[in-house]
Design an enzyme around this catalytic site. Structure first.
Site, PDB file in Angstrom:
ATOM      1  N   CYS A 116      73.999  43.595  42.485  1.00 33.89           N
ATOM      2  CA  CYS A 116      72.843  43.701  43.422  1.00 33.89           C
ATOM      3  C   CYS A 116      73.771  43.868  45.099  1.00 33.89           C
ATOM      4  CB  CYS A 116      71.864  42.527  43.015  1.00 33.89           C
ATOM      5  SG  CYS A 116      71.110  42.903  42.437  1.00 33.89           S
ATOM      6  N   HIS A 256      69.886  43.256  50.672  1.00 36.84           N
ATOM      7  CA  HIS A 256      69.295  44.299  49.616  1.00 36.84           C
ATOM      8  C   HIS A 256      68.207  43.306  49.512  1.00 36.84           C
ATOM      9  CE1 HIS A 256      69.420  43.939  45.541  1.00 36.84           C
ATOM     10  NE2 HIS A 256      69.384  42.917  45.630  1.00 36.84           N
ATOM     11  N   ASN A 286      62.929  45.436  43.128  1.00 38.69           N
ATOM     12  CA  ASN A 286      64.453  45.312  43.151  1.00 38.69           C
ATOM     13  C   ASN A 286      65.240  46.513  42.256  1.00 38.69           C
ATOM     14  OD1 ASN A 286      67.241  44.515  43.263  1.00 38.69           O
ATOM     15  ND2 ASN A 286      67.065  42.253  42.455  1.00 38.69           N
TER      16      ASN A 286
END
Ligand code: UT7
Length: 331
Positions: A116, A256, A286
């Site tokens: 990520c 993020h 996500n």
């Protein structure tokens, strides 16, 4: 001569058409819209459903649109850094596959794997090639087909992730705009809590690894949450301090998109109101390396030359970090 910074001069994104809603997920696993919404902030996510389509197939429209916006041809690109943990294949690099698909015949490229945090690692790395004078046009792509590694029988992971891809172009800037600073961190002791166990050299694919569901993403959510909340907020606060940036001076926080509660904690630690925080987790979930460039893409029209952006991420590894950049275009 003034210092050369690496400025983002174009951004674009792509998300697949198929929308996987919380209600549809509730028909697949024991969950419900209320739980997912309150615990994560996610309402729906996009899924790349077509057979034979991979991460690079989301990057192609993202990058082609970017080149069109910037008015340049693919042959002008010097370097492609493809940030992903879902490459089309173990090798060759997805950066090479993308270069071939878009006709970037003069580019070299490589994949960057920081889960990520991939995009901010890639942005920082790509910026070095511009700052050194080595290259003039560096493409940083962040994208993941998370649906290819998600177990849709595991309610603790399948509700979170989605597919999507974003890309930015980096070019030299001598007006003091672009990437100003970054703090990147990694801690391999986080490996047991967020990983895919098989498919690498440790556990190559076998009937046994498939039967044991070892090719799917595994996450110990609560542990990852604790690390993410602390570290993402800390590193974002650190980069502000190091650059003498007050909360007022930060135009946008670009976090993020892992969990709305982690985003809120980061903004609070930085003293930044929610009106200055880019959040699209409710629509895309996500998308791992895709989240930050997808935010930049969606907010592009609101960004102005000179805006102070603080990017922050946390992910598998563990990896985390923050980038401070001054936006280079828009009025
Ligand atoms: O982007 C990379 C980094 N990743 C992250 O930053 C993700 C970090 N982690 C998280 O976002 C959260 O930990 C999750 C969203 C994954 C989970 O939320 P949580 O508030 O930490 O829930 P939990 O794992 O502590 O589970 C609470 C309860 C459990 O039940 P019991 O043991 O209290 O009876 C779970 O079994 O919720 C249950 N649960 C669910 N219930 C309904 C877990 N998943 C679900 C679900 N629907 N999908």
């Amino acid at each position: 001569m003034s210092k050369i910074h690496a400025a983002i001069t174009a951004v674009n994104g792509y998300v697949p058409d198929y929308i996987l809603t919380n209600d549809e997920l509730a028909t697949m696993v024991d969950t419900n819209d209320e739980w997912i919404t309150t615990r994560t902030g996610i309402k729906e996510r996009r899924i790349l459903k077509e057979e034979g389509k991979a991460t690079s197939d989301m990057a192609v429209p993202a990058v082609m649109g970017l080149l069109e916006k910037r008015g340049i041809g693919a042959e002008e690109i010097d370097l492609i850094i493809f940030c992903t943990c879902t490459p089309d294949m173990p090798f060759p690099a997805t950066a090479n596959i993308l270069a071939d698909k878009i006709g970037a015949v003069n580019a070299w490229g490589y994949d960057l794997q920081a889960a990520c945090s991939g995009f901010i690692f890639g942005l920082t790395t790509g910026a070095q090639f511009i700052e050194s004078g080595k290259h003039k046009k560096v493409l940083v792509v962040g994208g993941d087909k998370m649906s290819s590694i998600i177990n849709y029988k595991d309610r603790t992971t399948c509700i979170i992730f989605g597919d999507g891809c974003g890309a930015v172009l980096l070019e030299p800037n001598e007006e003091g705009l672009g990437v100003i600073d970054s703090i990147l961190k990694s801690d391999g002791s986080g490996c047991p809590y967020l990983n895919i166990k098989a498919g690498g050299s440790l556990y190559p694919a076998s009937h046994q690894t498939v039967d044991a569901a070892m090719h799917f993403a595994y996450q110990e959510g609560r542990t990852v949450f604790k690390f993410a909340v602390t570290n993402m907020a800390e590193v974002a606060a650190d980069i502000m301090k190091r650059n003498n940036l007050t909360a007022n001076e930060v135009t946008w926080l670009v976090p993020h998109q892992a969990n709305k509660r982690i985003i809120d904690a980061t903004a609070e630690r930085m003293g930044i109101g929610e009106e200055k925080v880019m959040v699209n987790i409710q629509r895309y979930g996500n998308t791992t390396a895709g989240t930050i460039p997808l935010c930049l893409w969606e907010w592009e029209n609101q960004l102005k030359k000179g805006d102070n952006l603080v990017l922050a991420a946390f992910g598998g590894g563990f990896t985390w970090g923050s980038v401070y950049l001054k936006w280079a275009y828009g009025t």
